[in-house]
Design a protein around this motif. Structure first.
Motif, PDB file in Angstrom:
ATOM      1  N   LEU A 118       0.833  -1.205   0.000  1.00 24.70           N
ATOM      2  CA  LEU A 118       0.000   0.000   0.000  1.00 24.70           C
ATOM      3  C   LEU A 118       0.868   1.255   0.000  1.00 24.70           C
ATOM      4  O   LEU A 118       0.609   2.210  -0.742  1.00 24.70           O
ATOM      5  N   ILE A 119       1.914   1.236   0.841  1.00 24.51           N
ATOM      6  CA  ILE A 119       2.809   2.394   0.925  1.00 24.51           C
ATOM      7  C   ILE A 119       3.555   2.608  -0.392  1.00 24.51           C
ATOM      8  O   ILE A 119       3.660   3.732  -0.890  1.00 24.51           O
ATOM      9  N   VAL A 120       4.042   1.514  -0.969  1.00 27.28           N
ATOM     10  CA  VAL A 120       4.828   1.607  -2.213  1.00 27.28           C
ATOM     11  C   VAL A 120       3.971   2.091  -3.377  1.00 27.28           C
ATOM     12  O   VAL A 120       4.415   2.901  -4.189  1.00 27.28           O
ATOM     13  N   TRP A 121       2.736   1.605  -3.457  1.00 31.94           N
ATOM     14  CA  TRP A 121       1.854   2.088  -4.525  1.00 31.94           C
ATOM     15  C   TRP A 121       1.580   3.581  -4.374  1.00 31.94           C
ATOM     16  O   TRP A 121       1.542   4.327  -5.363  1.00 31.94           O
ATOM     17  N   ALA A 122       1.404   4.036  -3.135  1.00 30.94           N
ATOM     18  CA  ALA A 122       1.091   5.457  -2.908  1.00 30.94           C
ATOM     19  C   ALA A 122       2.310   6.346  -3.106  1.00 30.94           C
ATOM     20  O   ALA A 122       2.236   7.381  -3.788  1.00 30.94           O
ATOM     21  N   THR A 123       3.445   5.964  -2.510  1.00 35.49           N
ATOM     22  CA  THR A 123       4.611   6.845  -2.504  1.00 35.49           C
ATOM     23  C   THR A 123       5.525   6.672  -3.712  1.00 35.49           C
ATOM     24  O   THR A 123       6.152   7.632  -4.155  1.00 35.49           O
ATOM     25  N   ALA A 124       5.620   5.438  -4.232  1.00 28.23           N
ATOM     26  CA  ALA A 124       6.518   5.184  -5.364  1.00 28.23           C
ATOM     27  C   ALA A 124       5.768   5.196  -6.686  1.00 28.23           C
ATOM     28  O   ALA A 124       6.063   6.009  -7.572  1.00 28.23           O
ATOM     29  N   ALA A 125       4.775   4.317  -6.830  1.00 29.57           N
ATOM     30  CA  ALA A 125       4.051   4.235  -8.104  1.00 29.57           C
ATOM     31  C   ALA A 125       3.406   5.579  -8.449  1.00 29.57           C
ATOM     32  O   ALA A 125       3.630   6.129  -9.534  1.00 29.57           O
ATOM     33  N   PHE A 126       2.618   6.108  -7.530  1.00 29.86           N
ATOM     34  CA  PHE A 126       1.975   7.402  -7.790  1.00 29.86           C
ATOM     35  C   PHE A 126       2.911   8.560  -7.467  1.00 29.86           C
ATOM     36  O   PHE A 126       3.114   9.453  -8.296  1.00 29.86           O
ATOM     37  N   GLY A 127       3.493   8.564  -6.261  1.00 27.40           N
ATOM     38  CA  GLY A 127       4.305   9.697  -5.831  1.00 27.40           C
ATOM     39  C   GLY A 127       5.505   9.957  -6.719  1.00 27.40           C
ATOM     40  O   GLY A 127       5.674  11.070  -7.245  1.00 27.40           O
ATOM     41  N   GLU A 128       6.352   8.951  -6.902  1.00 25.38           N
ATOM     42  CA  GLU A 128       7.560   9.151  -7.701  1.00 25.38           C
ATOM     43  C   GLU A 128       7.248   9.428  -9.161  1.00 25.38           C
ATOM     44  O   GLU A 128       7.945  10.240  -9.801  1.00 25.38           O
ATOM     45  N   GLU A 129       6.219   8.784  -9.699  1.00 29.08           N
ATOM     46  CA  GLU A 129       5.881   9.042 -11.107  1.00 29.08           C
ATOM     47  C   GLU A 129       5.328  10.448 -11.304  1.00 29.08           C
ATOM     48  O   GLU A 129       5.637  11.110 -12.294  1.00 29.08           O
ATOM     49  N   ILE A 130       4.516  10.927 -10.376  1.00 30.72           N
ATOM     50  CA  ILE A 130       4.025  12.304 -10.460  1.00 30.72           C
ATOM     51  C   ILE A 130       5.189  13.286 -10.397  1.00 30.72           C
ATOM     52  O   ILE A 130       5.275  14.238 -11.185  1.00 30.72           O
ATOM     53  N   ILE A 131       6.118  13.035  -9.468  1.00 29.45           N
ATOM     54  CA  ILE A 131       7.229  13.966  -9.256  1.00 29.45           C
ATOM     55  C   ILE A 131       8.234  13.921 -10.401  1.00 29.45           C
ATOM     56  O   ILE A 131       8.518  14.940 -11.051  1.00 29.45           O
ATOM     57  N   PHE A 132       8.787  12.725 -10.662  1.00 29.99           N
ATOM     58  CA  PHE A 132       9.924  12.627 -11.575  1.00 29.99           C
ATOM     59  C   PHE A 132       9.533  12.585 -13.051  1.00 29.99           C
ATOM     60  O   PHE A 132      10.241  13.138 -13.893  1.00 29.99           O
TER      61      PHE A 132
END
Length: 220
Positions: free
Chosen positions: A120-134
């Motif tokens: 859950l954390i990885v989907w929120a912070t990496a999949a969505f978070g990192e893709e939105i940011i980077f």
């Protein structure tokens, strides 16, 4: 550089300054950091683009199809994961002479509740978070400022994939180079898919899911 209005110049620069402060400033980093930055970026896009705050990142409604999300993205994620396991990681470990540091993942082996929480954390912070940011913000803003010439695209991918790798410092130097290489491939996918951020989010999410499951089953 393209002709941009004052708003199109100032808002991204201020947003970038805040992001850099959050990443490198005295504020203690948390698991929610990428989520907070993603909300900041969405807010910045609202101020800059008004009604296009999500499409400006690459969240195109017409690209959100079952074929893309449920079929193509998992297949690309699986291919990327195979490349990661059998070529990228061993190749870079051979180059650096230092094994990638996965010690933080040891707690996942055989631990289903912890693995689910991590998913859950990885989907929120990496999949969505990192893709939105980077990809969605940094790459799209770079294109807005410097265009899509071949040299600009190469610099774009190299610059932000290197930044992406640097931010994985908890995995050691080998992990940083591996993350930068993976980030570059995700950036190429983003470019080839005409900045379809939905697709990148799903590829990133499924890729990380395969990784976490491999730790859960003791395969890594």
């Amino acid at each position: 550089m393209n002709n941009l209005s004052l708003k199109q110049t100032v808002i991204p620069l201020v947003t970038l300054a805040i992001i850099c402060f959050m990443y490198f400033g005295p504020v203690t980093r948390t698991a929610l950091e990428n989520i907070i930055i993603s909300i900041l970026i969405i807010t910045a896009n609202y101020l800059e683009y008004k009604g296009k705050l999500f499409s400006a990142l690459g969240f195109y409604r017409e690209k959100f199809t079952m074929k893309n999300i449920i079929v193509l993205a998992p297949l690309v994620a699986f291919g990327l994961f195979v490349l990661y396991v059998f070529a990228i990681v061993p190749g870079i470990e051979m180059l650096t002479g230092v094994p990638i540091d996965y010690s933080s993942m040891n707690q996942l082996e055989g631990n289903l509740p912890t693995t689910i929480i991590w998913l859950l954390i990885v989907w929120a912070t990496a999949a969505f978070g990192e893709e939105i940011i980077f990809r969605g913000y940094f790459m799209r803003q770079f294109v807005k400022f410097f265009g899509e010439h071949k040299i600009s695209i190469v610099i774009n991918i190299l610059l932000f994939s290197s930044f992406f790798g640097y931010m994985h410092m908890q995995q050691g130097i080998t992990g940083q180079i591996v993350a930068a290489t993976t980030g570059a491939l995700l950036s190429v996918i983003f470019y080839l898919r005409k900045y379809d951020l939905w697709f990148n989010v799903m590829v990133h999410g499924f890729f990380n899911t395969l990784g976490l499951l491999s730790f859960y089953f003791g395969l890594a």
